[in-house]
Design an enzyme around this catalytic site. Sequence first.
Site, PDB file in Angstrom:
ATOM      1  N   HIS A 125       0.868  -1.173   0.000  1.00  0.00           N
ATOM      2  CA  HIS A 125       0.000   0.000   0.000  1.00  0.00           C
ATOM      3  C   HIS A 125       0.913   1.233   0.000  1.00  0.00           C
ATOM      4  O   HIS A 125       2.009   1.183   0.562  1.00  0.00           O
ATOM      5  CB  HIS A 125      -0.822  -0.056   1.286  1.00  0.00           C
ATOM      6  CG  HIS A 125      -1.907   0.959   1.404  1.00  0.00           C
ATOM      7  ND1 HIS A 125      -1.658   2.274   1.715  1.00  0.00           N
ATOM      8  CD2 HIS A 125      -3.252   0.852   1.269  1.00  0.00           C
ATOM      9  CE1 HIS A 125      -2.800   2.934   1.776  1.00  0.00           C
ATOM     10  NE2 HIS A 125      -3.787   2.090   1.505  1.00  0.00           N
ATOM     11  N   ASP A 139       2.825  -4.460   8.155  1.00  0.00           N
ATOM     12  CA  ASP A 139       1.624  -3.664   7.916  1.00  0.00           C
ATOM     13  C   ASP A 139       0.442  -4.625   8.021  1.00  0.00           C
ATOM     14  O   ASP A 139       0.174  -5.404   7.111  1.00  0.00           O
ATOM     15  CB  ASP A 139       1.704  -3.032   6.526  1.00  0.00           C
ATOM     16  CG  ASP A 139       0.395  -2.379   6.104  1.00  0.00           C
ATOM     17  OD1 ASP A 139      -0.596  -2.475   6.855  1.00  0.00           O
ATOM     18  OD2 ASP A 139       0.364  -1.772   5.012  1.00  0.00           O
ATOM     19  N   GLN A 188      -4.706  -4.939   6.968  1.00  0.00           N
ATOM     20  CA  GLN A 188      -5.705  -5.754   6.282  1.00  0.00           C
ATOM     21  C   GLN A 188      -5.859  -7.133   6.914  1.00  0.00           C
ATOM     22  O   GLN A 188      -6.749  -7.884   6.526  1.00  0.00           O
ATOM     23  CB  GLN A 188      -5.284  -5.876   4.811  1.00  0.00           C
ATOM     24  CG  GLN A 188      -6.403  -5.830   3.808  1.00  0.00           C
ATOM     25  CD  GLN A 188      -7.290  -4.619   3.943  1.00  0.00           C
ATOM     26  OE1 GLN A 188      -8.352  -4.693   4.567  1.00  0.00           O
ATOM     27  NE2 GLN A 188      -6.907  -3.505   3.383  1.00  0.00           N
ATOM     28  N   LYS A 195     -10.757   0.086  10.332  1.00  0.00           N
ATOM     29  CA  LYS A 195     -11.026  -1.080   9.483  1.00  0.00           C
ATOM     30  C   LYS A 195     -11.519  -2.270  10.293  1.00  0.00           C
ATOM     31  O   LYS A 195     -11.762  -3.341   9.758  1.00  0.00           O
ATOM     32  CB  LYS A 195      -9.766  -1.469   8.689  1.00  0.00           C
ATOM     33  CG  LYS A 195      -9.394  -0.426   7.634  1.00  0.00           C
ATOM     34  CD  LYS A 195      -8.270  -0.858   6.734  1.00  0.00           C
ATOM     35  CE  LYS A 195      -7.916   0.293   5.791  1.00  0.00           C
ATOM     36  NZ  LYS A 195      -6.865  -0.049   4.833  1.00  0.00           N
ATOM     37  N   CYS A 224      -4.577   2.279  -3.755  1.00  0.00           N
ATOM     38  CA  CYS A 224      -3.321   2.780  -3.179  1.00  0.00           C
ATOM     39  C   CYS A 224      -2.155   1.872  -3.520  1.00  0.00           C
ATOM     40  O   CYS A 224      -1.333   1.522  -2.674  1.00  0.00           O
ATOM     41  CB  CYS A 224      -3.431   2.932  -1.664  1.00  0.00           C
ATOM     42  SG  CYS A 224      -4.408   4.349  -1.198  1.00  0.00           S
TER      43      CYS A 224
HETATM   44  C1  LIG Z   1      -5.802   0.741   4.546  1.00  0.00           C
HETATM   45  C2  LIG Z   1      -4.426   0.281   4.503  1.00  0.00           C
HETATM   46  C3  LIG Z   1      -3.372   1.098   4.918  1.00  0.00           C
HETATM   47  C4  LIG Z   1      -3.574   2.513   5.372  1.00  0.00           C
HETATM   48  O1  LIG Z   1      -4.452   2.611   6.419  1.00  0.00           O
HETATM   49  P1  LIG Z   1      -4.903   4.075   6.912  1.00  0.00           P
HETATM   50  O2  LIG Z   1      -5.910   3.785   7.947  1.00  0.00           O
HETATM   51  O3  LIG Z   1      -5.472   4.754   5.710  1.00  0.00           O
HETATM   52  O4  LIG Z   1      -3.689   4.741   7.413  1.00  0.00           O
HETATM   53  C5  LIG Z   1      -2.096   0.583   4.873  1.00  0.00           C
HETATM   54  N1  LIG Z   1      -1.869  -0.658   4.449  1.00  0.00           N
HETATM   55  C6  LIG Z   1      -2.842  -1.477   4.039  1.00  0.00           C
HETATM   56  C7  LIG Z   1      -2.510  -2.866   3.594  1.00  0.00           C
HETATM   57  C8  LIG Z   1      -4.157  -1.037   4.037  1.00  0.00           C
HETATM   58  O5  LIG Z   1      -5.130  -1.844   3.616  1.00  0.00           O
END
Ligand SMILES: *Cc1c(COP(=O)(O)O)cnc(C)c1O
Length: 423
Positions: free
Chosen positions: A135, A213, A216, A239, A377
Amino acid sequence: MELNNKTIKRIKKDFPIFKNNKRLVYLDNAATSQKPKQVINTLKNFYEKDYANIHRGIYRLSEKATELYMKSKEIVAEFIGSDPEEIIYTKNTTESLNLLSYSLPFIISESKGEIKSKSKRKSKKNEIVLTELEHHSNLIPWQQLAKRNNMKIKFIEIKPENYELDFDDALKKITNKTAIVAINHVSNSFGLINPIKEIIKFAKSKKAITIVDAAQSMPHMKVNVKDLNCDFLAFSGHKMLGPTGIGVLYGKKELLKKLPPFLFGGGMINDVELKKSSWAEIPFKFEAGTPDISSAIGLGRAIRYIQSIGIENIESWEKKLTAYALNKLKEIPGIKVYNSSKNISGILSFNFEKIPPHDVASLLDFYGIAIRAGYHCNIPLMKKLNIPGTCRISFYFYNSFEDIDYLVKILKKISLEITKKLE
Ligand SMILES: *Cc1c(COP(=O)(O)O)cnc(C)c1O
């Protein structure tokens, strides 16, 4: 709670958005999730009954607010398998990763910046390893760091035939020169679950700092930081049923103690003189200024809600939905689904041969179906595959087989009508 058609109907009633938008079929959960009334009421109650700033007050209300805020950290810590002092609140995943991109160079140059190679010549640890699936939030901060500190970024490639991460390439890209390995757990574009545990293990053998990260994965599957053995991990509250404005950065205690703060000001200090200051203990040295207290408390409630259903139940329900949707989507003429046979989470990307993704999304919107179209993104990935983005559907546990049947019915209709028009 076991999830089935009947319990899902009941669960959906917890989410006021569906009452207020009767036709809504919400399939954009990878962008953000809807909120149950339990979370909304927690925010309302906090503002109406317990609201005050934290830490500073001696009075009862401030003590209560502090207690609720600290309790939420305990809930988060228990959920991911860490200690509460290893939980730093940020705005979102993006801010968590930015914090690291600013603060990490200090401890890298201190402890591991220079290591001696066999030839006794100094070889600098100055490479960052990411994947092609990142992302933008886990790419651009590292691009900036590389620019500031003259570092090099390498990308673990994906296999073009199935979009899976090429593990052999990971073994090549991560070397003794690698200072940082930052990778997503689940790809937000294609929903693949990456073999991060194995990659972390290998990166550790090269003495690299490892960052996950988990934006998700955290909402959808059991993620345990001890089990992964990562150094840092980031995710967003919004999320996973929580409010916007609250994110988490987990870090290993011994690293957080060494890591300098990224933001400076009130709330993060131990002592202040006119010309110098010292920092508070972890995690507070990373939380300058008044934090988003209510959202933190809301996130705690969101996690409690998830726990009341059971993260394993959520994971297996979403797997069923994904498998069902995959089969149904494949029946539609002219569709290409970007999936691999294994590692499917609750995200599916597809394209029609003849209809641009944005047109599909706006046609679906006409029928009350919310999906996302575009780059997700992930512009470099789309460029590599030479596609103008994808249509992406992403589930959460409140989605049902009915939602999928309706989506597929409308997609078939759209496909038929457009093909007719083009003939
Ligand atoms: C949504 C997402 C982000 C960013 O999250 P934010 O809440 O917009 O900062 C980063 N990495 C992944 C894999 C995402 O799905």
